[in-house]
Design a protein around this motif. Structure first.
Motif: not given
Length: 875
Positions: A845-867
């Motif tokens: 569960s921790c591994c899956v949670a880390v994977a999802v959190s890392a993916g969402l965090a990096s995508a959220a940072l990228a989406l802060r820049t205009p498309a």
């Protein structure tokens, strides 16, 4: 190309952060285990007990056995004929083949022969010869007793009282609350003895001193060391020392700081255990760091296929592309290696301190800062970085310019012939090692289990692309809606990326699941085997190093209602079989063992376990094994004994075995019984109890199995002998709890840092994968997808990748447990598979949670820049 490499690193710094983190933490992991391993080495230290001796003579610490691998041949003789006129040729001399030798470190120090002190006293220049003996005792915190004459060799004088002059007098070591005239009870190998304190010596290593004749009787005449004082000037000492070496041929003659090696080291056994544990930790650390670093570098290079394609189309040669990538890896490897070594200086001391608190290392143990572990870890990091990019760089460099753009657009064929062959070879190796795990039992099963897990995980990683598309479709089927469909489609179209991002999860969950489940299974089946094996009603165990003396065993046999009292003690034997010298666990057992243990006898009789000291000859049974010197145990064969062996040894009733005891003492062994293989017996050889008195420093039984008798009647007898007695059920419960605690701590030591590292690598890999998809995310935004929909898609895909890694790890674990169960079927009546679901579920569960959190965090940072800006990001 090196300057271009630096420009690429500066331009694509975010892509190199992931490889730097993976490599730096990998070097830190290797350096931490290396520095801790360095702490187990011991340099020569100044002597304490023998500071007043010029030389110390001790027995060898190694057994060297000469083995003749070829039969001796006699020279051919010609038949008699009439003399010829030609000159007669001389017969060719007989040539003796040089024997091959094998060496083993002795479990116990070899004794000094009884006639050696007299011989040394005749050496010119030797003015004082002091035989020394060490007898295990339990008295006021001291664990060793020594003769009073040996006190003259140490710089600790009497501070109170007088020397022992009577058989019942003892001198203690300060600090102590005892005073001269106090009565004390000492537990000794010959039983409890009441003594009178005659004096106290200055603070030093804890020991007690008794009259020489008394201690010689307790030691059974065994001499452990001889201290020598020499006469004459210092310039004459080398000559005298040479004479001593000649008179003590086959023994070790120590001088200077080497004299400290003659002293008993109470930390030797804990350090050996720590070394074994750290060896497994280092193995896992090396594997995990290589696996993660190589995978990260390979993934990073695969992400840059378009860049390599453009370089090829602009005229770059394959050699230039390879040099570019290797130059980048070299630069990152050097910087990350330096950072990892610096970080290990912070992590190594706490890890060593934890080993001490957990009981795996002696007090005072700490990491040892040496340049060699750091240099080795840094060099390994650079080497792994270069090897990690080499295969990917070759693939990218082999692309023809006309195919470059196509190579950069879609995934190429992943399963090459080399990958197929390597994967199948690793899989076959895992199966071969797994077949040997049940035979070694849980004592050594952890090391083999780790090896099986590592081999199986490498094989799964190499062969994963074959099943990844199928698993993605199955695991992604429940994902509904546009975001779920996009996540499933993206994972299917980028099999290489899905496999690479799932690999750290596979390795993290896979190592934890295989090792934890296999260890728990071995422990449970061994516990059940022990429970079925013991038919005794109670067990008496020793509380101190002296053990339970024979007179205590005799008192137990005389207790009301006791039908049998069987002493046991564990040891180790060195047996020559064929052309090799093997080490075998062994156990001394008293008469009546069949009344307290249900042993699986196949042939022969356990009643024939005997020892005959009168039957002494000039050999060690059949075969040509012999003891040689220097560095070998010496002495005559002490007699003939019989032994019970397990079927897996291949020995049969009537076979004679050239054997050496734990201290190198030669003895003949004749097989009189063969037992079926069993998980709890671990292939131990059973020896007659009478032989135990000839093996190492004299001590009593480790435990005594009791059949019959009431605990209230037995408890006073055992307490008087320095032990405690409990019912067999309570004993099994306490032993199981203690072993389970030890296994948990050992697994934490072996896997803890590695799993933490792989957990960080999961987040690192997901960050790298998502950061490389900023243009893809921008295209989705420009096509009308909202930020929430994009994040949902990335979250679904990260979750899918996490499940993919967990599923592959579960498949590896299931296959391993199935093979383990098949192997246990021959050793246990009804083998049981044990899976620790709670810790494994938490890790997954921790591994899956880390994977999802890392993916969402990096995508959220990228989406802060205009498309619009993201769509125009430079490749």
């Amino acid at each position: 190309m090196l300057s271009l490499s630096w420009r690429t690193i500066r331009a694509r710094w975010s892509a190199f952060v992931g490889t730097f983190v993976a490599l730096g933490l990998g070097v830190c992991l290797l350096a931490t285990t290396g520095l801790t391993l360095a702490g187990t080495s011991r340099d020569a230290h100044p002597p304490i007990w023998y500071a007043g001796a010029d030389l110390v003579v001790v027995g060898p610490d190694r057994l060297t056995v000469a083995i003749d691998t070829e039969p001796k041949t006699e020279p051919k003789t010609e038949p008699k004929t009439e003399p010829k006129t030609e000159p007669k040729k001389e017969p060719e001399p007989r040539t003796e083949p040089e024997p091959r030798t094998e060496q083993r470190n002795l479990l116990e120090p070899a004794p000094v022969p009884a006639d050696v002190p007299a011989r040394l006293a005749q050496v010119p220049g030797v003015v004082d010869v002091v035989p020394d003996r060490w007898v295990p005792v339990d008295l006021d915190g001291a664990s060793l007793a020594r003769p009073w004459s040996s006190a003259a060799l140490r710089p600790y004088p009497l501070v109170r009282g007088t020397a022992p002059t009577a058989a019942d007098q003892v001198v203690l070591t300060a600090p102590t609350t005892r005073r001269p005239g106090d009565r004390v009870v000492a537990q000794t190998p010959v039983g409890p003895r009441e003594l009178t304190v005659s004096g106290v010596v200055a603070t030093g290593p804890p020991a007690v001193y008794l009259d020489d004749a008394v201690l010689a009787g307790w030691a059974g005449g065994r001499i452990d060391a001889v201290g020598l004082r020499l006469a004459g000037a210092a310039s004459e000492r080398p000559t005298v020392e040479d004479r001593v070496r000649a008179a003590a041929a086959g023994l070790r003659v120590l001088s200077g700081d080497q004299r400290g090696a003659a002293e008993p080291d109470p930390d030797a056994r804990p350090l050996a255990d720590a070394l074994s544990l750290l060896g497994m930790t280092a193995t896992v650390a090396v594997f995990v760091s290589i696996f993660v670093v190589a995978g990260t570098f390979s993934f990073a290079v695969a992400q840059r296929r378009r860049e390599f394609a453009l370089l090829r189309t602009t005229g770059a040669t394959p050699r230039q592309v390879r040099r570019l990538v290797l130059g980048e890896a070299l630069a990152v490897g050097v910087l990350a290696g330096l950072a990892g070594c610096l970080l290990s200086a912070v992590t190594a001391p706490p890890f060593a301190s934890w080993l001490v608190r957990a009981g795996f290392a002696p007090d005072g143990f700490t990491a040892r800062f040496s340049p060699w572990p750091l240099l080795g870890a840094a060099a390994a990091g650079v080497l792994v970085a270069l090897l990690g990019v080499w295969v990917a760089a070759r693939r990218a460099a082999r692309v023809r310019p006309v195919e470059a753009l196509r190579e950069a657009s879609v995934d190429s064929r992943i399963m090459t012939a080399g990958r197929w062959v390597s994967g199948l070879l690793f899989l076959a190796g895992a199966g071969a090692v797994l077949a040997a795990v049940p035979a070694v039992g849980s004592a050594d099963g952890l090391a083999l289990t780790l090896m099986v897990a590592l081999l199986a995980l490498v094989a799964t990683t190499l062969l994963a692309p074959v099943v990844v598309p199928v698993l993605i479709r199955l695991l992604g089927w429940p994902l509904r809606g546009t975001s779920g469909a996009l996540a499933r489609s993206s994972a299917l179209q980028a099999v290489r990326r899905s496999t690479a991002t799932a690999a750290p999860i596979l390795i993290t969950v896979g190592i934890a699941a295989t090792v934890l489940a296999a260890t728990a299974t071995l422990r449970e089946n061994e516990r059940r085997a022990v429970q079925d094996r013991i038919t005794a009603s109670a067990l008496a165990s020793a509380s101190g190093p002296a053990g339970l003396a024979d007179e205590t065993v005799a008192a137990l046999r005389a207790a009301p209602g006791v039908r049998a009292a069987v002493p046991v003690r564990d040891t180790q034997l060195y047996v020559r079989s064929g052309d090799s010298l093997g080490e075998h666990p062994a156990r001394y057992v008293g008469s009546g063992v069949e009344q307290v243990l249900r042993l699986p006898l196949l042939s022969g009789s356990l009643a024939d376990l005997t020892f005959d000291a009168a039957r002494v000859g000039a050999g060690t049974g059949s075969g040509s094994g012999s003891v040689t010197s220097p560095g070998a145990a010496t002495g005559p064969v002490v007699g003939t004994a019989t032994v019970a062996v397990s079927r897996s040894t291949g020995w049969r009733v009537g076979a004679e075995l050239p054997t050496w005891l734990a201290d190198g003492t030669p003895v003949r062994l004749r097989v009189v019984a063969v037992l079926a293989d069993s998980l709890d017996l671990d292939g131990s050889l059973l020896l007659p109890w009478e032989l135990a008195a000839r093996d190492g420093p004299r001590r009593g039984a480790d435990a005594v199995y009791l059949a019959g008798g009431a605990l209230p009647d037995l408890a006073p007898v055992v307490a008087a002998g320095g032990g405690r007695v409990v019912g067999i059920g309570e004993h099994l419960a306490a032993t199981t709890a203690e072993q389970d605690r030890g296994n948990r701590l050992a697994l934490f030591a072996v896997l803890g840092m590695a799993l933490l590292y792989t957990g960080v690598s999961i987040a690192n890999t997901l960050f790298m994968a998502t950061a490389d998809r900023v243009r893809e995310l921008a295209v989705l935004r420009l096509a009308g997808a909202t930020s929430r929909q994009v994040l949902r898609m990335v979250g679904f895909e990260s979750f899918l990748v996490g499940l993919l890694g967990v599923t592959l790890a579960a498949a590896v674990t299931a296959g391993m447990l199935a093979g383990l169960r098949a192997g246990l079927a021959d050793l246990v009546t009804s083998p049981r598979i044990v899976v620790p679901w709670l810790p494994l579920g938490a890790i997954a569960s921790c591994c899956v949670a880390v994977a999802v959190s890392a993916g969402l965090a990096s995508a959220a940072l990228a989406l802060r820049t205009p498309a619009v800006h993201l769509a125009a990001v430079r490749e």
